[in-house]
Write a protein that holds these residues in place. Structure first.
Motif, PDB file in Angstrom:
ATOM      1  N   ASN A   5       0.745  -0.844   0.247  1.00 23.95           N
ATOM      2  CA  ASN A   5      -0.207  -0.001  -0.020  1.00 23.95           C
ATOM      3  C   ASN A   5       0.856   1.294  -0.158  1.00 23.95           C
ATOM      4  OD1 ASN A   5      -2.194  -1.559   0.336  1.00 23.95           O
ATOM      5  ND2 ASN A   5      -1.338  -2.194   2.614  1.00 23.95           N
ATOM      6  N   LEU A   6       0.615   2.040  -0.621  1.00 25.18           N
ATOM      7  CA  LEU A   6       1.690   3.034  -1.127  1.00 25.18           C
ATOM      8  C   LEU A   6       0.676   4.754  -0.669  1.00 25.18           C
ATOM      9  CD1 LEU A   6       3.598   2.147  -3.826  1.00 25.18           C
ATOM     10  CD2 LEU A   6       4.588   2.196  -1.848  1.00 25.18           C
ATOM     11  N   PHE A   7       0.295   5.385  -0.187  1.00 25.70           N
ATOM     12  CA  PHE A   7      -0.373   6.632  -0.811  1.00 25.70           C
ATOM     13  C   PHE A   7       0.100   7.603   0.425  1.00 25.70           C
ATOM     14  CE2 PHE A   7      -0.888   6.743   4.057  1.00 25.70           C
ATOM     15  CZ  PHE A   7      -1.027   4.921   4.956  1.00 25.70           C
ATOM     16  N   PRO A   8      -0.117   8.474   0.314  1.00 22.36           N
ATOM     17  CA  PRO A   8       0.312  10.568   0.763  1.00 22.36           C
ATOM     18  C   PRO A   8       0.022  10.443   2.105  1.00 22.36           C
ATOM     19  CG  PRO A   8      -1.303  10.220  -0.378  1.00 22.36           C
ATOM     20  CD  PRO A   8      -1.288   9.052  -0.574  1.00 22.36           C
ATOM     21  N   ALA A   9       1.057  10.936   2.816  1.00 25.40           N
ATOM     22  CA  ALA A   9       0.902  12.026   4.295  1.00 25.40           C
ATOM     23  C   ALA A   9       1.838  12.861   4.279  1.00 25.40           C
ATOM     24  CB  ALA A   9       1.454  10.255   5.075  1.00 25.40           C
ATOM     25  N   THR A  10       1.587  13.486   5.314  1.00 25.29           N
ATOM     26  CA  THR A  10       2.180  14.251   5.591  1.00 25.29           C
ATOM     27  C   THR A  10       3.146  14.296   7.151  1.00 25.29           C
ATOM     28  OG1 THR A  10       0.661  15.913   5.196  1.00 25.29           O
ATOM     29  CG2 THR A  10       2.817  16.770   5.959  1.00 25.29           C
ATOM     30  N   LYS A  70       5.992  16.096   2.900  1.00 22.56           N
ATOM     31  CA  LYS A  70       5.081  15.370   2.024  1.00 22.56           C
ATOM     32  C   LYS A  70       6.353  14.198   1.605  1.00 22.56           C
ATOM     33  CE  LYS A  70       2.142  18.972   0.023  1.00 22.56           C
ATOM     34  NZ  LYS A  70       1.218  19.117   1.415  1.00 22.56           N
ATOM     35  N   VAL A  71       4.832  13.097   1.933  1.00 21.48           N
ATOM     36  CA  VAL A  71       5.736  12.042   1.553  1.00 21.48           C
ATOM     37  C   VAL A  71       5.153  11.015   0.950  1.00 21.48           C
ATOM     38  CG1 VAL A  71       7.911  11.885   3.831  1.00 21.48           C
ATOM     39  CG2 VAL A  71       5.946  11.081   3.958  1.00 21.48           C
ATOM     40  N   ILE A  72       5.533   9.391   0.500  1.00 22.64           N
ATOM     41  CA  ILE A  72       4.703   8.784   0.469  1.00 22.64           C
ATOM     42  C   ILE A  72       4.605   7.298   1.387  1.00 22.64           C
ATOM     43  CG2 ILE A  72       3.927   6.474  -0.857  1.00 22.64           C
ATOM     44  CD1 ILE A  72       2.985   9.903  -2.022  1.00 22.64           C
ATOM     45  N   LEU A  73       3.397   7.511   2.163  1.00 22.32           N
ATOM     46  CA  LEU A  73       4.072   6.314   3.494  1.00 22.32           C
ATOM     47  C   LEU A  73       3.811   4.364   2.564  1.00 22.32           C
ATOM     48  CD1 LEU A  73       4.451   5.809   6.093  1.00 22.32           C
ATOM     49  CD2 LEU A  73       2.157   6.400   6.658  1.00 22.32           C
ATOM     50  N   MET A  87       3.455  -0.630  12.666  1.00 14.77           N
ATOM     51  CA  MET A  87       4.577   0.618  12.171  1.00 14.77           C
ATOM     52  C   MET A  87       5.674   0.740  11.884  1.00 14.77           C
ATOM     53  SD  MET A  87       2.935   2.538  11.013  1.00 14.77           S
ATOM     54  CE  MET A  87       3.917   4.434  10.293  1.00 14.77           C
ATOM     55  N   GLU A  88       6.419  -0.992  12.424  1.00 16.34           N
ATOM     56  CA  GLU A  88       8.362  -1.388  12.854  1.00 16.34           C
ATOM     57  C   GLU A  88       8.364  -1.832  10.491  1.00 16.34           C
ATOM     58  OE1 GLU A  88       8.808  -4.369  14.845  1.00 16.34           O
ATOM     59  OE2 GLU A  88       9.276  -3.285  16.072  1.00 16.34           O
ATOM     60  N   LYS A  89       7.065  -2.283  10.173  1.00 11.96           N
ATOM     61  CA  LYS A  89       7.898  -2.677   8.472  1.00 11.96           C
ATOM     62  C   LYS A  89       7.397  -1.402   7.974  1.00 11.96           C
ATOM     63  CE  LYS A  89       8.170  -6.250   9.093  1.00 11.96           C
ATOM     64  NZ  LYS A  89       8.909  -7.656   9.162  1.00 11.96           N
ATOM     65  N   ALA A  90       6.938   0.065   8.209  1.00 10.95           N
ATOM     66  CA  ALA A  90       6.179   1.011   7.394  1.00 10.95           C
ATOM     67  C   ALA A  90       7.524   1.720   7.140  1.00 10.95           C
ATOM     68  CB  ALA A  90       5.957   1.680   7.961  1.00 10.95           C
ATOM     69  N   VAL A  91       7.672   2.071   5.491  1.00 14.72           N
ATOM     70  CA  VAL A  91       8.400   2.917   4.928  1.00 14.72           C
ATOM     71  C   VAL A  91       8.317   4.047   4.371  1.00 14.72           C
ATOM     72  CG1 VAL A  91       9.936   0.608   4.061  1.00 14.72           C
ATOM     73  CG2 VAL A  91       8.412   1.181   2.882  1.00 14.72           C
ATOM     74  N   LEU A  92       9.082   4.790   4.027  1.00  9.65           N
ATOM     75  CA  LEU A  92       8.673   6.113   3.493  1.00  9.65           C
ATOM     76  C   LEU A  92       9.601   6.298   2.171  1.00  9.65           C
ATOM     77  CD1 LEU A  92       9.058   8.119   7.113  1.00  9.65           C
ATOM     78  CD2 LEU A  92       6.916   7.143   5.605  1.00  9.65           C
ATOM     79  N   GLU A  99       8.515  12.683  -4.843  1.00  9.18           N
ATOM     80  CA  GLU A  99       8.844  13.314  -6.093  1.00  9.18           C
ATOM     81  C   GLU A  99      10.384  12.382  -6.786  1.00  9.18           C
ATOM     82  OE1 GLU A  99       8.288  17.357  -4.760  1.00  9.18           O
ATOM     83  OE2 GLU A  99       6.896  16.025  -6.740  1.00  9.18           O
ATOM     84  N   THR A 100      10.985  11.891  -6.682  1.00  9.25           N
ATOM     85  CA  THR A 100      12.226  11.294  -6.877  1.00  9.25           C
ATOM     86  C   THR A 100      11.782   9.479  -6.783  1.00  9.25           C
ATOM     87  OG1 THR A 100      13.275  11.619  -5.432  1.00  9.25           O
ATOM     88  CG2 THR A 100      14.085  12.945  -6.137  1.00  9.25           C
ATOM     89  N   GLU A 101      10.848   9.970  -5.786  1.00 12.59           N
ATOM     90  CA  GLU A 101      10.665   8.450  -5.614  1.00 12.59           C
ATOM     91  C   GLU A 101      11.462   7.138  -4.739  1.00 12.59           C
ATOM     92  OE1 GLU A 101       8.502   6.181  -8.973  1.00 12.59           O
ATOM     93  OE2 GLU A 101       7.234   7.283  -8.738  1.00 12.59           O
ATOM     94  N   ALA A 102      12.936   8.518  -4.410  1.00 10.66           N
ATOM     95  CA  ALA A 102      13.786   7.445  -3.339  1.00 10.66           C
ATOM     96  C   ALA A 102      12.829   6.867  -2.378  1.00 10.66           C
ATOM     97  CB  ALA A 102      14.439   7.975  -3.743  1.00 10.66           C
ATOM     98  N   ARG A 103      13.673   6.440  -1.103  1.00  5.72           N
ATOM     99  CA  ARG A 103      13.579   5.708  -0.491  1.00  5.72           C
ATOM    100  C   ARG A 103      13.488   7.257   0.459  1.00  5.72           C
ATOM    101  NH1 ARG A 103      13.842   0.936   2.351  1.00  5.72           N
ATOM    102  NH2 ARG A 103      13.164   1.695   4.600  1.00  5.72           N
ATOM    103  N   ILE A 104      13.005   7.350   2.136  1.00  6.44           N
ATOM    104  CA  ILE A 104      13.516   8.643   2.826  1.00  6.44           C
ATOM    105  C   ILE A 104      13.661   7.879   4.043  1.00  6.44           C
ATOM    106  CG2 ILE A 104      13.155  10.476   3.919  1.00  6.44           C
ATOM    107  CD1 ILE A 104      10.343  11.033   1.961  1.00  6.44           C
ATOM    108  N   ARG A 105      14.983   7.907   4.542  1.00  6.09           N
ATOM    109  CA  ARG A 105      15.713   7.454   5.814  1.00  6.09           C
ATOM    110  C   ARG A 105      15.743   8.041   6.872  1.00  6.09           C
ATOM    111  NH1 ARG A 105      16.952   1.526   4.221  1.00  6.09           N
ATOM    112  NH2 ARG A 105      16.686   1.987   2.222  1.00  6.09           N
TER     113      ARG A 105
END
Ligand SMILES: Nc1ncnc2c1ncn2[C@@H]1O[C@H](COP(=O)(O)OP(=O)(O)OP(=O)(O)O)[C@@H](O)[C@H]1O
Ligand SMILES: [Mg+2]
Lengths: 293, 369
Positions: B240-245, B281-284, B354-359, B363-369
């Motif tokens: 599941n990929l959805f926008p969040a702030t 703004k991120v994609i969760l 939420m341990e398994k959630a990724v951000l 824009e770039t679709e790259a992972r945020i860590r």
């Protein structure tokens, strides 16, 4: 139509069908008539032909005209019959057909499976070569044969027919091999087979239908050729077609029509034979690859 | 330096570059799967390893030996093609023996090896048949047999199971895995089926648009996708990929997004380092199995967060029920135990691990860590 039918031909009424068959039979007889005339008259003594009635069956059946045409009739200046010329044709046509078919297969293989820069141009030029009128090359070819020391010999004739034949045989094999799965060639490469091994072990064994088409085409063309035979042979290397012409032309005094007919049938027999033996593959070969399964 | 090294290899057809600079190092005995959607360059890369396609730039090496100029026959590789590529004019035994014959192995030894391989693959009774007289699964075995008999350094498989029906595909998948465990030969395997990739491989290279998007173990790829493409491509049903702030909630970050009823959903981010991105703004990304009913949640996780949301659709699937809701305007699939009563149209509690959630960066679709 309620009943399921397996043939896809258009259904016609019986009256239409009667007309179609009548027309077909008439055409059939019309086309077979010359052959009938030739066979019948080659088995008659000469005076029966002179007496008129080309269409009637022989009163006295005789094989003498055949014997004469084969071994004693006057051809040009010598009374040798057609036999030596028949042999000339055989030793010309067999290697010419075999080599042009084999080279065509090799060309088709390279043009489809070992493509190189400019291969379509090469193929285009070969195709173009197929359609150059024979008359245009007569003089350059005579010069070339002279330079190669092959003028007036059977090998010279073989060479000429090879040059003309390769274009067509390449066309046949290229189109056939274009349908041949390239993955098979790649698998064989990985298995360690080289260029010629792949050709010999993978491509050739699957080329039956197109080889038959090619052989029939080349055999008929080369056997029936008159122009090159008349232009590039001398007395010892004349093919059958030229000798037949000489037989008909050279008879001094009486025209031995029965002998001429026998000779003409002899000249046509090998091509007939090739058609009968290989013909049932012919249509299949022409259709090969057009339908899956 | 690995066993099979792909170093900055590229492939162009004229002006079109179909494979971008690729670096992959495969260890001996590894099972590397190249996976990606159609046209992403998997077969191209495999054919380059096989020597069937030239390498436009860069290098391919096996056992430290540069292979670019070596002919396919001399690379000591064996390949199974998608169409199997069995020689139609030879019977099964001749097909299998062809490679040995070309390598000059004497006849008695050839026969012995063919027999061994036939027994291994259970095709002994088929040896005298022509490929045209075999079923799809049998052809597949013969194609494998032709590769196995050679005892190569590297096996290359190009979508070997894609022509089989679903049942047979699962069976053959297991057999290939067993074979690899038994023989321990290095394998490079192309597929566009992500399940095949996850089950078979020791490592996966996910490819898209001529780029290797991510290279890693199946677990790394599944749990830590490098970007949104990998996250969406691997896994079924997909992540599941959805926008969040992101907001700063007193030292830790939390993701805020709209719910179907107009309210705001809040999920705290487990990773404390994320707080530096507050305001972004991120994609969760959360996998369906990390969104469950409260009792079905992973007991080992320290970051289960509960959330009330409207149930839109339920899709019973035997052992599980997939429950669809909406986060941030996107359809979200959760995986509930089958015996939990959930009614579409009602509100239900969702437990999110939420341990398994990724951000990801939208824009770039790259992972945020
Ligand atoms: N001879 C060629 N000339 C130009 N482009 C090519 C050629 N061969 C392949 N391509 C292009 O290269 C790209 C990669 O092709 P490739 O066959 O590697 O895809 P793939 O990942 O194996 O796809 P699939 O899953 O459909 O087999 C494709 O976009 C294709 O159009
Ligand atoms: Mg492919």
């Amino acid at each position: 139509m309620a009943q399921a039918s397996s043939d896809t031909a258009v259904r016609t009424g019986s009256a239409t069908r009667f007309i179609i068959y009548t027309v077909l039979i008439v055409f059939c007889l019309y086309y077979l008539l010359p052959l009938y005339v030739m066979v019948v008259n080659s088995l008659k003594p000469l005076d029966e032909i002179r007496g008129g009635g080309m269409l009637s069956l022989p009163e006295v059946w005789t094989l003498a005209p055949w014997g004469s045409a084969w071994s004693t009739a006057q051809i040009g200046v010598e009374a040798t019959g057609l036999k030596p010329y028949f042999l000339n044709s055989i030793i010309m046509v067999v290697p010419a057909v075999a080599i042009s078919t084999l080279l065509g297969a090799l060309n088709g293989y390279v043009l489809t499976k070992w493509r190189f820069r400019g291969d379509t141009i090469v193929f285009g030029l070969m195709l173009f070569g197929c359609f150059i009128p024979f008359q245009m090359v007569l003089i350059p070819m005579a010069r070339m044969l002279g330079l190669m020391g092959l003028a007036g010999t059977v090998p010279g004739l073989i060479f000429v027919h090879l040059v003309y034949g390769i274009g067509f045989s390449t066309l046949y094999f290229r189109n056939y091999y274009a349908q041949f799965p390239t993955e098979l060639v790649r698998a064989a490469m990985i298995d360690g087979a080289g260029f010629f091994r792949i050709f010999q072990r993978i491509m050739l064994p699957s080329s039956g239908p197109i080889a038959v088409v090619c052989i029939i085409w080349q055999f008929t063309n080369i056997w029936n050729d008159f122009l090159f035979g008349a232009s590039f042979s001398d007395f010892s290397s004349q093919p059958m077609t030229v000798a037949l012409n000489n037989l008909v032309q050279s008879s001094t005094g009486v025209k031995e029509y029965n002998v001429h007919f026998a000779g003409a049938i002899m000249a046509a027999l090998p091509t007939l034979l090739v058609y009968v033996v290989a013909g049932r593959f012919f249509v299949r070969g022409l259709m090969a690859g057009s339908v899956k399964g | 330096m690995g066993f099979l090294d792909i170093k900055q290899a590229t492939k162009s057809y004229g002006a079109v570059q179909v494979l971008q600079e690729t670096d992959i190092s495969v260890e001996e005995g590894e099972f590397l799967v190249l996976v990606g959607p159609s046209g992403c360059g998997k077969s191209t890369l495999l054919n380059m390893i096989a020597g069937l396609e030239d390498v436009s730039s860069g290098e391919i090496a096996i056992r430290g030996q540069r292979m670019n100029e070596v002919r396919p026959a001399e690379r000591n590789i064996a390949m199974v093609f998608q169409s199997y590529a069995l020689y139609p004019n030879m019977n099964v035994a001749q097909n299998i023996a062809f490679g040995l014959e070309m390598h000059g192995v004497p006849k008695p030894e050839r026969d012995k090896k063919v027999q061994e391989v036939a027994e291994l693959l259970q095709i002994t009774q088929l040896l005298k048949r022509k490929p045209g007289q075999l079923s799809g699964g049998q052809r597949q075995r013969v194609a494998m047999g032709r590769a196995l008999v050679r005892d190569p350094d590297v096996f290359l498989f190009d979508e070997p199971l894609s022509n089989l029906d679903a049942k047979l595909r699962v069976d053959m998948r297991t057999e290939i895995k067993k074979l690899h465990q038994k023989l321990g030969t290095t394998i490079v395997y192309v597929t566009h089926d992500q399940i095949e990739a996850l089950t078979l491989s020791t490592r996966i290279a996910v490819m898209f648009g001529g780029y290797v998007q991510q290279l890693g173990t199946p677990k790394e790829i599944y749990d830590n996708p490098a970007n949104m493409f990998v996250a969406g491509f691997m896994g079924s049903p997909s992540m599941n990929l959805f926008p969040a702030t992101l907001a700063d909630a007193g030292g830790t970050a939390q993701a805020e997004f709209t719910l179907k009823d107009g309210g705001t959903g809040v999920l705290p981010i487990a990773d404390p380092a994320i707080v530096k991105h507050a305001g972004r703004k991120v994609i969760l990304g959360i996998r369906p199995e990390a969104i469950t009913d409260p009792d079905g949640a992973d007991r080992n996780s320290k970051a289960i967060h509960q959330l009330e949301a409207q149930v839109e659709v339920t899709e019973p699937a035997g052992s599980d029920t997939f429950v669809v809701t909406e986060f941030g305007g996107k359809e979200i699939t959760g995986r509930f135990r089958a015996d939990v009563a959930v009614q579409p149209g009602t509100s239900h509690t969702f437990a999110v691990n939420m341990e398994k959630a990724v951000l990801f960066d939208p824009e770039t679709e790259a992972r945020i860590r």
